[in-house]
Motif scaffolding. Sequence first.
Motif, PDB file in Angstrom:
ATOM      1  N   LEU A  22     -10.961  -0.184   6.280  1.00  0.00           N
ATOM      2  CA  LEU A  22      -9.664   0.305   6.743  1.00  0.00           C
ATOM      3  C   LEU A  22      -9.356  -0.281   8.110  1.00  0.00           C
ATOM      4  CD1 LEU A  22      -7.191   2.204   6.678  1.00  0.00           C
ATOM      5  CD2 LEU A  22      -8.674   3.989   7.630  1.00  0.00           C
ATOM      6  N   SER A  23      -8.232  -0.968   8.214  1.00  0.00           N
ATOM      7  CA  SER A  23      -7.715  -1.422   9.509  1.00  0.00           C
ATOM      8  C   SER A  23      -6.744  -0.363   9.993  1.00  0.00           C
ATOM      9  CB  SER A  23      -7.015  -2.783   9.367  1.00  0.00           C
ATOM     10  OG  SER A  23      -7.940  -3.771   8.979  1.00  0.00           O
ATOM     11  N   ARG A  24      -7.119   0.305  11.086  1.00  0.00           N
ATOM     12  CA  ARG A  24      -6.370   1.458  11.561  1.00  0.00           C
ATOM     13  C   ARG A  24      -5.592   1.088  12.826  1.00  0.00           C
ATOM     14  NH1 ARG A  24      -7.475   6.801  10.544  1.00  0.00           N
ATOM     15  NH2 ARG A  24      -9.609   6.344   9.858  1.00  0.00           N
ATOM     16  N   PRO A  25      -4.284   1.295  12.833  1.00  0.00           N
ATOM     17  CA  PRO A  25      -3.485   0.968  14.025  1.00  0.00           C
ATOM     18  C   PRO A  25      -3.705   1.965  15.154  1.00  0.00           C
ATOM     19  CG  PRO A  25      -2.100   1.982  12.365  1.00  0.00           C
ATOM     20  CD  PRO A  25      -3.457   1.809  11.734  1.00  0.00           C
ATOM     21  N   ASP A  26      -3.443   1.527  16.386  1.00  0.00           N
ATOM     22  CA  ASP A  26      -3.506   2.447  17.522  1.00  0.00           C
ATOM     23  C   ASP A  26      -2.412   3.502  17.424  1.00  0.00           C
ATOM     24  OD1 ASP A  26      -5.657   1.064  18.576  1.00  0.00           O
ATOM     25  OD2 ASP A  26      -4.378  -0.309  19.699  1.00  0.00           O
ATOM     26  N   GLY A  71       1.250   3.475   4.352  1.00  0.00           N
ATOM     27  CA  GLY A  71       0.038   2.672   4.464  1.00  0.00           C
ATOM     28  C   GLY A  71       0.013   1.653   3.346  1.00  0.00           C
ATOM     29  N   VAL A  72      -0.864   0.659   3.461  1.00  0.00           N
ATOM     30  CA  VAL A  72      -0.912  -0.445   2.504  1.00  0.00           C
ATOM     31  C   VAL A  72      -2.311  -0.561   1.912  1.00  0.00           C
ATOM     32  CG1 VAL A  72      -0.581  -2.925   2.147  1.00  0.00           C
ATOM     33  CG2 VAL A  72       0.869  -1.687   3.780  1.00  0.00           C
ATOM     34  N   VAL A  73      -2.367  -0.629   0.592  1.00  0.00           N
ATOM     35  CA  VAL A  73      -3.603  -0.957  -0.120  1.00  0.00           C
ATOM     36  C   VAL A  73      -3.533  -2.420  -0.522  1.00  0.00           C
ATOM     37  CG1 VAL A  73      -4.878  -0.644  -2.270  1.00  0.00           C
ATOM     38  CG2 VAL A  73      -4.138   1.348  -0.966  1.00  0.00           C
ATOM     39  N   VAL A  74      -4.472  -3.218  -0.055  1.00  0.00           N
ATOM     40  CA  VAL A  74      -4.544  -4.636  -0.402  1.00  0.00           C
ATOM     41  C   VAL A  74      -5.470  -4.762  -1.605  1.00  0.00           C
ATOM     42  CG1 VAL A  74      -5.141  -6.947   0.373  1.00  0.00           C
ATOM     43  CG2 VAL A  74      -4.135  -5.316   1.983  1.00  0.00           C
ATOM     44  N   ALA A 107      -4.048  -0.235   6.787  1.00  0.00           N
ATOM     45  CA  ALA A 107      -4.236  -1.106   5.627  1.00  0.00           C
ATOM     46  C   ALA A 107      -5.671  -1.021   5.144  1.00  0.00           C
ATOM     47  CB  ALA A 107      -3.880  -2.544   5.986  1.00  0.00           C
ATOM     48  N   LEU A 108      -5.834  -0.784   3.862  1.00  0.00           N
ATOM     49  CA  LEU A 108      -7.150  -0.696   3.237  1.00  0.00           C
ATOM     50  C   LEU A 108      -7.307  -1.842   2.252  1.00  0.00           C
ATOM     51  CD1 LEU A 108      -9.833   0.739   2.509  1.00  0.00           C
ATOM     52  CD2 LEU A 108      -8.519   2.068   0.825  1.00  0.00           C
ATOM     53  N   ARG A 109      -8.310  -2.688   2.489  1.00  0.00           N
ATOM     54  CA  ARG A 109      -8.695  -3.720   1.531  1.00  0.00           C
ATOM     55  C   ARG A 109     -10.042  -3.304   0.956  1.00  0.00           C
ATOM     56  NH1 ARG A 109     -12.129  -6.991   4.682  1.00  0.00           N
ATOM     57  NH2 ARG A 109     -11.914  -6.520   6.904  1.00  0.00           N
ATOM     58  N   LEU A 121      -7.083   1.323  -8.327  1.00  0.00           N
ATOM     59  CA  LEU A 121      -5.924   1.376  -7.437  1.00  0.00           C
ATOM     60  C   LEU A 121      -5.606   2.815  -7.045  1.00  0.00           C
ATOM     61  CD1 LEU A 121      -3.611  -1.260  -9.187  1.00  0.00           C
ATOM     62  CD2 LEU A 121      -4.980  -1.564  -7.120  1.00  0.00           C
ATOM     63  N   GLN A 122      -5.714   3.731  -8.008  1.00  0.00           N
ATOM     64  CA  GLN A 122      -5.456   5.140  -7.706  1.00  0.00           C
ATOM     65  C   GLN A 122      -6.477   5.686  -6.716  1.00  0.00           C
ATOM     66  OE1 GLN A 122      -5.241   7.257 -11.474  1.00  0.00           O
ATOM     67  NE2 GLN A 122      -4.002   5.634 -12.367  1.00  0.00           N
ATOM     68  N   ALA A 123      -7.745   5.318  -6.918  1.00  0.00           N
ATOM     69  CA  ALA A 123      -8.790   5.794  -6.013  1.00  0.00           C
ATOM     70  C   ALA A 123      -8.589   5.244  -4.606  1.00  0.00           C
ATOM     71  CB  ALA A 123     -10.169   5.387  -6.551  1.00  0.00           C
ATOM     72  N   ALA A 124      -8.193   3.977  -4.501  1.00  0.00           N
ATOM     73  CA  ALA A 124      -7.973   3.374  -3.185  1.00  0.00           C
ATOM     74  C   ALA A 124      -6.792   4.029  -2.473  1.00  0.00           C
ATOM     75  CB  ALA A 124      -7.743   1.873  -3.337  1.00  0.00           C
ATOM     76  N   ALA A 125      -5.716   4.298  -3.216  1.00  0.00           N
ATOM     77  CA  ALA A 125      -4.553   4.949  -2.607  1.00  0.00           C
ATOM     78  C   ALA A 125      -4.926   6.334  -2.081  1.00  0.00           C
ATOM     79  CB  ALA A 125      -3.416   5.042  -3.622  1.00  0.00           C
ATOM     80  N   SER A 126      -5.690   7.082  -2.858  1.00  0.00           N
ATOM     81  CA  SER A 126      -6.114   8.414  -2.415  1.00  0.00           C
ATOM     82  C   SER A 126      -7.057   8.328  -1.218  1.00  0.00           C
ATOM     83  CB  SER A 126      -6.799   9.148  -3.574  1.00  0.00           C
ATOM     84  OG  SER A 126      -5.897   9.360  -4.643  1.00  0.00           O
ATOM     85  N   ALA A 127      -7.962   7.329  -1.231  1.00  0.00           N
ATOM     86  CA  ALA A 127      -8.888   7.154  -0.115  1.00  0.00           C
ATOM     87  C   ALA A 127      -8.150   6.808   1.174  1.00  0.00           C
ATOM     88  CB  ALA A 127      -9.909   6.064  -0.443  1.00  0.00           C
TER      89      ALA A 127
END
Length: 297
Positions: free
Chosen positions: A18-22, A29-32, A61-63, A86-92
């Motif tokens: 997870l790239s987390r903004p300040d 949010g974005v799932v890559v 953003a989560l890759r 994809l569903q698991a990543a979006a929930s995470a």
Amino acid sequence: TEEGLSFACQGENLMGVLSRPDATRGDVGVVVAVGGPQYRVGSHRQFVLLARSLAEAGYPALRFDVRGMGDSTGEFPGFEALGPDLQAAASALQSAAPGVRRVVVWGLCDAASAAMMQARRLPALAGLVLLNPWTRHADTHARTEVKQYYAQRLFDAAFWRKLFSGRVQVVVAARELAVKLARSLRASLGPRGAGAGGVEGADTGAEPADFRERMVRGALACAAPQLYVLSGRDHVSAEFVDYARDHTGLARLWHRADVQRLDLPEADHTFSSAELRAAVEQATLRWLDQLPQPGGR
């Protein structure tokens, strides 16, 4: 900042970063989603650089690695069965970044195809960013190859130099071209319109056998905005464009107000130069900034 995430998917353990903004910009949010036989870094670190660019602009953003790829456990189920991933990543992403209420899925190649097929099932979907969706099939591949490869070679000086120097086996090349032309002609005379499944986005109950029809059904039924980024020097992109043009349902997609299409004539499949990568990042950010707010604000 960046942090590792581990989350469950159908009894397997998926790994992501997870790239987390300040400071976040809104509630998106974005799932890559990773396409092809690769993991969350991407070709020439494409996904790392994209996620960091998104975070710098205020979008978490989560890759992540899908099942059976990279550091995730299990067996790779194939891109047609990536809905649970994809569903698991979006929930995470929503759990790790509580301010994220809506999720954009960003996918390249067969990850874009998976996102189209699964769009109706993704929770809190804010939109799709789809790069060079994969529609490889015998009935379109031959036609695209003739148009993209053989037609271009006629205007390639290097090809003519090889021909006149004897380095091109003319008989073999001519036989190969004849076979591909025959396949292309058969494909052109085959069923078009709504495609093999006769689907124009209407939900008839049963899932079509042809994965491309499932892509069409998902894209047309998706109520969220969509951005398509298409490379001009890529057979995968050309094949998708051909299929979209010939499919009456998918061709309607370009006329929707919530669907945007960006053609990058000089781009290859993975946008491999710094200039092309920056163009994709900037286009993604512009599109994200224009997303409608909940309630139409």
